[in-house]
Design a protein around this motif. Structure first.
Motif, PDB file in Angstrom:
ATOM      1  N   THR A  10       6.611  24.259   1.492  1.00 37.82           N
ATOM      2  CA  THR A  10       6.207  22.905   0.959  1.00 37.82           C
ATOM      3  C   THR A  10       7.268  22.543  -0.022  1.00 37.82           C
ATOM      4  OG1 THR A  10       4.593  23.752  -0.538  1.00 37.82           O
ATOM      5  CG2 THR A  10       3.715  23.470   1.616  1.00 37.82           C
ATOM      6  N   VAL A  11       7.197  21.144  -0.388  1.00 35.17           N
ATOM      7  CA  VAL A  11       8.023  20.545  -1.341  1.00 35.17           C
ATOM      8  C   VAL A  11       7.231  19.851  -2.257  1.00 35.17           C
ATOM      9  CG1 VAL A  11       9.988  19.178  -2.067  1.00 35.17           C
ATOM     10  CG2 VAL A  11       9.812  20.592   0.107  1.00 35.17           C
ATOM     11  N   PRO A  12       6.731  20.184  -3.322  1.00 38.31           N
ATOM     12  CA  PRO A  12       5.862  19.700  -4.367  1.00 38.31           C
ATOM     13  C   PRO A  12       6.551  18.281  -4.933  1.00 38.31           C
ATOM     14  CG  PRO A  12       6.040  21.893  -4.919  1.00 38.31           C
ATOM     15  CD  PRO A  12       6.841  21.762  -3.848  1.00 38.31           C
ATOM     16  N   GLY A  13       5.682  17.108  -4.533  1.00 40.07           N
ATOM     17  CA  GLY A  13       6.104  15.830  -5.124  1.00 40.07           C
ATOM     18  C   GLY A  13       6.750  15.026  -4.157  1.00 40.07           C
ATOM     19  N   TRP A  14       6.985  15.715  -3.089  1.00 38.15           N
ATOM     20  CA  TRP A  14       7.928  15.025  -1.975  1.00 38.15           C
ATOM     21  C   TRP A  14       6.861  13.704  -1.451  1.00 38.15           C
ATOM     22  CZ3 TRP A  14       8.272  12.698   2.580  1.00 38.15           C
ATOM     23  CH2 TRP A  14       9.482  12.508   3.153  1.00 38.15           C
ATOM     24  N   GLY A  15       7.312  12.509  -1.304  1.00 32.85           N
ATOM     25  CA  GLY A  15       6.597  11.544  -0.944  1.00 32.85           C
ATOM     26  C   GLY A  15       5.840  11.052  -1.770  1.00 32.85           C
ATOM     27  N   LEU A  16       5.717  11.392  -2.950  1.00 32.43           N
ATOM     28  CA  LEU A  16       4.793  10.622  -4.018  1.00 32.43           C
ATOM     29  C   LEU A  16       5.411   9.542  -4.867  1.00 32.43           C
ATOM     30  CD1 LEU A  16       3.013  13.664  -5.494  1.00 32.43           C
ATOM     31  CD2 LEU A  16       2.297  12.509  -3.600  1.00 32.43           C
ATOM     32  N   THR A  17       4.696   8.524  -5.017  1.00 40.44           N
ATOM     33  CA  THR A  17       5.125   7.511  -5.866  1.00 40.44           C
ATOM     34  C   THR A  17       5.171   7.903  -7.371  1.00 40.44           C
ATOM     35  OG1 THR A  17       3.109   6.729  -6.296  1.00 40.44           O
ATOM     36  CG2 THR A  17       4.056   5.638  -4.419  1.00 40.44           C
ATOM     37  N   ALA A  18       5.732   7.183  -8.237  1.00 41.43           N
ATOM     38  CA  ALA A  18       6.062   7.509  -9.592  1.00 41.43           C
ATOM     39  C   ALA A  18       4.527   7.904 -10.053  1.00 41.43           C
ATOM     40  CB  ALA A  18       6.739   6.547 -10.330  1.00 41.43           C
ATOM     41  N   GLY A  37      19.629  10.865   7.990  1.00 40.06           N
ATOM     42  CA  GLY A  37      19.059  11.630   7.493  1.00 40.06           C
ATOM     43  C   GLY A  37      17.496  11.005   6.737  1.00 40.06           C
ATOM     44  N   THR A  38      17.522   9.673   7.080  1.00 44.78           N
ATOM     45  CA  THR A  38      16.378   9.005   6.511  1.00 44.78           C
ATOM     46  C   THR A  38      15.222   9.294   7.466  1.00 44.78           C
ATOM     47  OG1 THR A  38      17.769   7.128   5.959  1.00 44.78           O
ATOM     48  CG2 THR A  38      15.357   6.532   6.239  1.00 44.78           C
ATOM     49  N   ILE A  39      13.968   9.498   6.646  1.00 39.31           N
ATOM     50  CA  ILE A  39      12.912   9.916   7.429  1.00 39.31           C
ATOM     51  C   ILE A  39      12.105   9.038   7.285  1.00 39.31           C
ATOM     52  CG2 ILE A  39      10.858  11.649   7.121  1.00 39.31           C
ATOM     53  CD1 ILE A  39      12.923  13.349   5.386  1.00 39.31           C
ATOM     54  N   TYR A  40      11.450   8.486   8.739  1.00 42.30           N
ATOM     55  CA  TYR A  40      10.637   7.397   8.673  1.00 42.30           C
ATOM     56  C   TYR A  40       9.143   7.886   8.997  1.00 42.30           C
ATOM     57  CZ  TYR A  40      14.826   4.761   9.394  1.00 42.30           C
ATOM     58  OH  TYR A  40      16.230   4.029   8.789  1.00 42.30           O
ATOM     59  N   THR A  41       8.118   7.382   8.387  1.00 47.64           N
ATOM     60  CA  THR A  41       6.925   7.908   8.747  1.00 47.64           C
ATOM     61  C   THR A  41       6.057   6.345   9.061  1.00 47.64           C
ATOM     62  OG1 THR A  41       5.954   7.400   6.677  1.00 47.64           O
ATOM     63  CG2 THR A  41       6.694   9.620   7.024  1.00 47.64           C
ATOM     64  N   ALA A  49      10.148   4.449   4.835  1.00 48.14           N
ATOM     65  CA  ALA A  49      11.376   5.028   4.810  1.00 48.14           C
ATOM     66  C   ALA A  49      11.678   5.959   3.790  1.00 48.14           C
ATOM     67  CB  ALA A  49      12.667   4.166   5.242  1.00 48.14           C
ATOM     68  N   PHE A  50      12.017   7.291   3.896  1.00 47.06           N
ATOM     69  CA  PHE A  50      12.218   8.221   2.658  1.00 47.06           C
ATOM     70  C   PHE A  50      13.652   8.659   2.901  1.00 47.06           C
ATOM     71  CE2 PHE A  50       7.746   8.368   3.456  1.00 47.06           C
ATOM     72  CZ  PHE A  50       7.316   8.288   2.186  1.00 47.06           C
ATOM     73  N   VAL A  56      11.127   7.053  -1.815  1.00 44.16           N
ATOM     74  CA  VAL A  56      11.064   5.769  -0.904  1.00 44.16           C
ATOM     75  C   VAL A  56      12.102   4.895  -0.722  1.00 44.16           C
ATOM     76  CG1 VAL A  56       9.707   3.640  -0.322  1.00 44.16           C
ATOM     77  CG2 VAL A  56       8.603   5.642  -0.842  1.00 44.16           C
ATOM     78  N   THR A  57      12.873   4.536   0.291  1.00 43.21           N
ATOM     79  CA  THR A  57      14.031   3.913   0.081  1.00 43.21           C
ATOM     80  C   THR A  57      13.844   2.392   1.053  1.00 43.21           C
ATOM     81  OG1 THR A  57      14.706   4.726   2.283  1.00 43.21           O
ATOM     82  CG2 THR A  57      15.621   5.736   0.627  1.00 43.21           C
ATOM     83  N   ARG A  58      12.764   2.142   1.715  1.00 42.88           N
ATOM     84  CA  ARG A  58      12.515   0.848   2.242  1.00 42.88           C
ATOM     85  C   ARG A  58      11.196   0.988   2.637  1.00 42.88           C
ATOM     86  NH1 ARG A  58      16.652   2.435   4.699  1.00 42.88           N
ATOM     87  NH2 ARG A  58      16.853   2.734   6.846  1.00 42.88           N
ATOM     88  N   GLU A  59      10.289   0.136   3.198  1.00 42.15           N
ATOM     89  CA  GLU A  59       9.181  -0.224   3.698  1.00 42.15           C
ATOM     90  C   GLU A  59       9.266  -1.352   4.600  1.00 42.15           C
ATOM     91  OE1 GLU A  59       5.615   1.254   1.431  1.00 42.15           O
ATOM     92  OE2 GLU A  59       6.693   0.638  -0.239  1.00 42.15           O
ATOM     93  N   PHE A  60       8.294  -1.163   5.562  1.00 44.36           N
ATOM     94  CA  PHE A  60       7.881  -2.257   6.590  1.00 44.36           C
ATOM     95  C   PHE A  60       6.568  -2.541   6.534  1.00 44.36           C
ATOM     96  CE2 PHE A  60      12.100  -0.627   8.267  1.00 44.36           C
ATOM     97  CZ  PHE A  60      12.775  -1.485   7.704  1.00 44.36           C
ATOM     98  N   PRO A  61       5.949  -2.958   5.384  1.00 42.47           N
ATOM     99  CA  PRO A  61       4.525  -2.976   5.524  1.00 42.47           C
ATOM    100  C   PRO A  61       3.895  -4.197   6.152  1.00 42.47           C
ATOM    101  CG  PRO A  61       5.355  -4.108   3.461  1.00 42.47           C
ATOM    102  CD  PRO A  61       6.419  -3.647   4.373  1.00 42.47           C
ATOM    103  N   GLY A  62       2.688  -3.898   6.435  1.00 36.78           N
ATOM    104  CA  GLY A  62       1.871  -4.962   7.109  1.00 36.78           C
ATOM    105  C   GLY A  62       2.292  -5.578   8.474  1.00 36.78           C
ATOM    106  N   GLU A  63       1.706  -6.428   9.164  1.00 38.15           N
ATOM    107  CA  GLU A  63       1.817  -6.876  10.569  1.00 38.15           C
ATOM    108  C   GLU A  63       3.481  -6.977  10.778  1.00 38.15           C
ATOM    109  OE1 GLU A  63       0.228  -6.842  13.322  1.00 38.15           O
ATOM    110  OE2 GLU A  63      -1.264  -5.979  12.168  1.00 38.15           O
ATOM    111  N   PRO A  64       4.142  -6.713  11.521  1.00 41.47           N
ATOM    112  CA  PRO A  64       3.583  -6.176  13.058  1.00 41.47           C
ATOM    113  C   PRO A  64       3.947  -4.649  13.138  1.00 41.47           C
ATOM    114  CG  PRO A  64       5.925  -6.948  13.375  1.00 41.47           C
ATOM    115  CD  PRO A  64       5.597  -7.464  11.956  1.00 41.47           C
ATOM    116  N   TYR A  65       4.024  -3.865  11.887  1.00 44.89           N
ATOM    117  CA  TYR A  65       4.495  -2.670  11.772  1.00 44.89           C
ATOM    118  C   TYR A  65       3.206  -1.671  11.350  1.00 44.89           C
ATOM    119  CZ  TYR A  65       8.522  -5.193  10.581  1.00 44.89           C
ATOM    120  OH  TYR A  65       9.486  -6.242  10.629  1.00 44.89           O
TER     121      TYR A  65
END
Length: 190
Positions: A10-18, A37-41, A49-50, A56-65
């Motif tokens: 496990t990688v502590p802190g991975w994927g957490l905000t500030a 190597g970008t990881i999309y969830t 995208a991480f 976090v490198t970018r996000e596609f929030p809300g509709e239609p995602y």
């Protein structure tokens, strides 16, 4: 964590905000890795995208995602596209992984018009793309049909129905193509 061949670090802190909270939130989706190597969830709130180190490198929030139940990434002439099965929104979707621009939607209306089926709803669970660009969309939470489209989104065919016999599915939940064979074999988790 885990045991034997299924032991992972496990990688502590991975994927957490500030502020130490999950950047993802609730999810019933997937994880894919782009060619850089970008990881999309996929999560209830959209696609995140991480970088490999968990930022976090970018996000596609809300509709239609939102509500992507399954995702797949594919390089098409140097551009990566994310394909997703939006079960709560009754559609398949394709969008540019870099800027989020929608390239294609696979809807109930388009299927009903071309297939001759009298369908009014759909609840897709999985999506996959063949080497020639054909798209397979599994309606695993409703009709248990597998729909096939060409790369432009035109309906081609369908098969399957609810049941436990040949060409029947109880819950066509996951799907991929095994490209080691010619033609590729469609594998469906039922």
């Amino acid at each position: 964590m885990g045991a034997g061949l299924m032991t992972f670090d496990t990688v502590p802190g991975w994927g957490l905000t500030a502020d130490g909270k999950s950047a993802i939130g609730p999810t019933h989706g997937g994880v894919i890795v782009g060619k850089d190597g970008t990881i999309y969830t996929s999560a209830d709130k959209g696609v995140i995208a991480f970088s490999p180190d968990g930022k976090v490198t970018r996000e596609f929030p809300g509709e239609p995602y939102t509500k992507l139940h399954d995702i797949e990434i594919r390089d098409e002439d140097g551009t990566e596209y994310i394909y997703g099965a939006r079960n709560k929104n009754a559609e398949g979707i394709k969008f540019n992984a870099r800027d989020g621009k929608i390239a294609l939607k696979l809807t109930v209306a388009a299927i009903a018009e071309k297939s001759g089926l009298r369908i009014r709803r759909m609840n897709p669970t999985a999506i996959t793309v063949a080497p020639n660009g054909d798209i397979f969309l599994a309606d695993g939470y409703y009709s248990n049909r597998i729909f096939r489209f060409d790369k432009t989104g035109q309906y081609l065919a369908h098969f399957g129905k609810k049941g436990n016999g040949m060409e029947q599915f109880h819950t066509a939940h996951g799907m991929t193509l095994d490209t080691r064979y010619d033609p590729p074999r469609l594998l469906i988790c039922d």
